[in-house]
Scaffold this motif. Sequence first.
Motif, PDB file in Angstrom:
ATOM      1  N   UNK A   1      41.787 119.910 -28.998  1.00  0.00           N
ATOM      2  CA  UNK A   1      43.158 120.293 -29.443  1.00  0.00           C
ATOM      3  C   UNK A   1      43.132 121.570 -30.311  1.00  0.00           C
ATOM      4  N   UNK A   2      43.921 122.367 -29.950  1.00  0.00           N
ATOM      5  CA  UNK A   2      44.383 123.695 -30.613  1.00  0.00           C
ATOM      6  C   UNK A   2      44.986 123.327 -31.936  1.00  0.00           C
ATOM      7  N   UNK A 166      52.360 126.925 -18.339  1.00  0.00           N
ATOM      8  CA  UNK A 166      52.437 125.274 -18.607  1.00  0.00           C
ATOM      9  C   UNK A 166      51.081 124.876 -19.356  1.00  0.00           C
ATOM     10  N   UNK A 167      50.066 125.610 -19.321  1.00  0.00           N
ATOM     11  CA  UNK A 167      48.823 125.215 -19.984  1.00  0.00           C
ATOM     12  C   UNK A 167      49.190 125.649 -21.665  1.00  0.00           C
ATOM     13  N   UNK A 170      51.471 123.046 -23.408  1.00  0.00           N
ATOM     14  CA  UNK A 170      50.845 121.782 -23.514  1.00  0.00           C
ATOM     15  C   UNK A 170      51.269 121.397 -25.207  1.00  0.00           C
ATOM     16  N   UNK A 172      51.376 117.960 -27.070  1.00  0.00           N
ATOM     17  CA  UNK A 172      50.985 116.450 -27.206  1.00  0.00           C
ATOM     18  C   UNK A 172      51.476 115.817 -28.382  1.00  0.00           C
ATOM     19  N   UNK A 175      55.602 115.803 -27.988  1.00  0.00           N
ATOM     20  CA  UNK A 175      55.836 114.830 -26.894  1.00  0.00           C
ATOM     21  C   UNK A 175      55.904 113.406 -27.394  1.00  0.00           C
ATOM     22  N   UNK A 176      54.900 113.255 -28.143  1.00  0.00           N
ATOM     23  CA  UNK A 176      54.565 111.781 -28.516  1.00  0.00           C
ATOM     24  C   UNK A 176      55.690 111.321 -29.391  1.00  0.00           C
ATOM     25  N   UNK A 179      58.184 110.338 -26.725  1.00  0.00           N
ATOM     26  CA  UNK A 179      57.813 109.226 -25.812  1.00  0.00           C
ATOM     27  C   UNK A 179      58.098 108.158 -26.587  1.00  0.00           C
ATOM     28  N   UNK A 224      56.731 112.176 -18.911  1.00  0.00           N
ATOM     29  CA  UNK A 224      55.160 112.303 -18.717  1.00  0.00           C
ATOM     30  C   UNK A 224      54.601 113.079 -17.784  1.00  0.00           C
TER      31      UNK A 224
ATOM     32  N   UNK B 160      48.278 111.429 -25.019  1.00  0.00           N
ATOM     33  CA  UNK B 160      48.199 112.559 -25.681  1.00  0.00           C
ATOM     34  C   UNK B 160      46.767 113.517 -25.155  1.00  0.00           C
ATOM     35  N   UNK B 164      46.109 117.009 -23.091  1.00  0.00           N
ATOM     36  CA  UNK B 164      44.948 118.136 -23.551  1.00  0.00           C
ATOM     37  C   UNK B 164      44.216 118.447 -22.135  1.00  0.00           C
TER      38      UNK B 164
END
Lengths: 410, 410
Positions: A1-2, A166-167, A170, A172, A175-176, A179, A224, B160, B164
């Motif tokens: 992860x970045x 899109x990359x 990202x 997460x 988004x979590x 969600x 998702x 998640x 990635x």
Amino acid sequence: MEVAPLSQYRPFTPQDAIELAKTLPGPFAADANLDCHEIGDGNLNLVFHITDQNSDKSIIIKQALPYAKVVGESWPLSLVRARIEREILQEEYRLCPGMVPEVYHYDDDLALTVMEDLSDHVIMRKGLIEGVSYPLFAQHIGEFMARTLFFTSDLGMNQQLKKEQQGRFINPDQCKITEDLIFDEPYRIAEKNNYDVSIEDEAEALRTDGELHLEVALLREKFLTHGQALLHGDLHTGSIFVTPESTKVIDPEFAYYGPMGFDVGAVLANLLLNYASLPGWIQDETALHERETLLLKMVRDVWTEFESRFRALWVNDLVDPMAKTAGYQDLYVQQLFRDSIGFAGAKMVRRIVGLAHVADIDTIPNATEREHAQRKALSIGKALIKNNRRLNTIGEVLDIVSTAVTTTKV
Amino acid sequence: MEVAPLSQYRPFTPQDAIELAKTLPGPFAADANLDCHEIGDGNLNLVFHITDQNSDKSIIIKQALPYAKVVGESWPLSLVRARIEREILQEEYRLCPGMVPEVYHYDDDLALTVMEDLSDHVIMRKGLIEGVSYPLFAQHIGEFMARTLFFTSDLGMNQQLKKEQQGRFINPDQCKITEDLIFDEPYRIAEKNNYDVSIEDEAEALRTDGELHLEVALLREKFLTHGQALLHGDLHTGSIFVTPESTKVIDPEFAYYGPMGFDVGAVLANLLLNYASLPGWIQDETALHERETLLLKMVRDVWTEFESRFRALWVNDLVDPMAKTAGYQDLYVQQLFRDSIGFAGAKMVRRIVGLAHVADIDTIPNATEREHAQRKALSIGKALIKNNRRLNTIGEVLDIVSTAVTTTKV
């Protein structure tokens, strides 16, 4: 992860913010007398408002926090969202100049962005609660959504560059949050849920409604998996600054490639939440009727202004020749409409029983009226979710809203 | 765009491959007497087969070329696909040990992977053309697809981490090949199209069929936007090594996050292309009937073996509690089935009129029989595309196949 290197990161104090502002090439003069207030009312960021006592110049410095304040430091969040927010602000500014704050400077290691101060505008939610009218809003937000969604999709940009983009978006952690808070917790017993005991019957009904759960599962699957366009991702009326003449969209830190209807539905949901909050401060029957009519007209107009602009872009700015296939545009817009209505419903429900509420309803002082507004909002929200896959026109949606309101238990 | 540093990259000679093999810790002994042949029959890679004359040890070194050989050096391709192929081979090996070649070593700068030699297997397309039966194939490939698709989707892995992973498998150059060759060029006049003048009427019909174009546009949109699972991305019978007892999947360089049905459809399409190629070398009526029945049974079994395993994983290995929502699994599998059939049809059509054909049909020596096979394949392909959104069972699909074949112009 970045992850931004935490060693260089520190949360700013107002004094840090002033020191940074002094080093910037603009907008302040060398003899500026800077003042700074932290004005963040969100729970994920620090927002410094820096003004020059010697001029009318001002800026905003927004810095991401590595956790969500709402639950203390126990909910860690990637600072990557600051880079994502800054990049999408720049992208939105390119696509819709004047509709988002201009980015003057940024530092991804410190997770901060220096941007245009919009304090001549007000937060739209506040304006709506106070009964202000925004006659140009539907056109503005229709334009914003049509252009940002179209030109970041396979319809309006090179399909290979879209994949790279899109990359880069990202997202997460953000988004979590969506969600969990929108598509999951309102439909079960969850610690972060938050509602008055007086509507326990409604919360119970949400937890046991299989038809509703299936539709929410399908909407969540879209969220998702459906990388249709670069979304704002949190386009409620608290993320929109307005005057009667101007509309500015802020706070795109939830940006990612998702279903277009998620943004459109956010706007519709928040107008309908304000509608459900009526009468609010209005005591006069005629004035109430006018306000209700105005809000429902805004709902209609937001969709129609968006749709007409989106279709015009399709005709004039398509980069994908295959999308000219006869019948394709109609099917695409129909699905986008249905998605928008479904997401709108999900966003209404979560604002009543989930963690984060809306002031439109929470600030209703009379408990009975507040409860009635909550029940109306849930009734509308559930009806939109359950019917989303068979709706075709915004007129049908308004009929469903009307029926939902009149059948709400008082 | 992520690009391997070209300064370090050079295409290997067989001697380079031997030199590299000698430096590896295994499988060769110090006194190995290595021999090397370049055996690539694809058009995107070099494939070195290295054998030890002093033992039965052997390896494969696969190196990506920075262009497609099929059109000379004029079609540049990112070498990133070598890293993507190597990573997905490792992921697939983890999920389905023994069903993909084991990776022994890799060098992303040189865009090469050292892997298990599978030369005790044959390419399935060749085996099918020769009339060999693979009674375990449907179970094997059903298992492979069920596990690789389920465990890389939001159903079977942390949502998640999936995001990635999706970012790591963004694969624009390879996707562009699919987008052009499968979903675009067969339906218009395009330089790379490739078909006998005898079926110009069929090619013309493909270009003017609006109903077909709309369905292809919808399938293409799914390919562009639906990040459901980490696909193999090119799962035809030329990417599968078999023996009657064993199935090994190779060449996942088209891997990306896309719609599951794209992989399932590839397998079904290539079995049906072989079916359309019959009688082939078979001269006896009874034998022909048996072979036809066998191939259609394989089509049925591939779907049913896949479906039953996929549903079992859903019951036993779900990491997403929300996917337990009543009715959701059935709707999900129904859509996956429909997607599979639509993609199968698109893959059949492109193998007849598009750039890349299949040996099953191209090697039919008699021109009239070849043309008939081409027309049968197109007829089946078009019927699958046009009906995909209303089909529910593999039995219905086989009925459509049967009707398409019997109504094909001879």
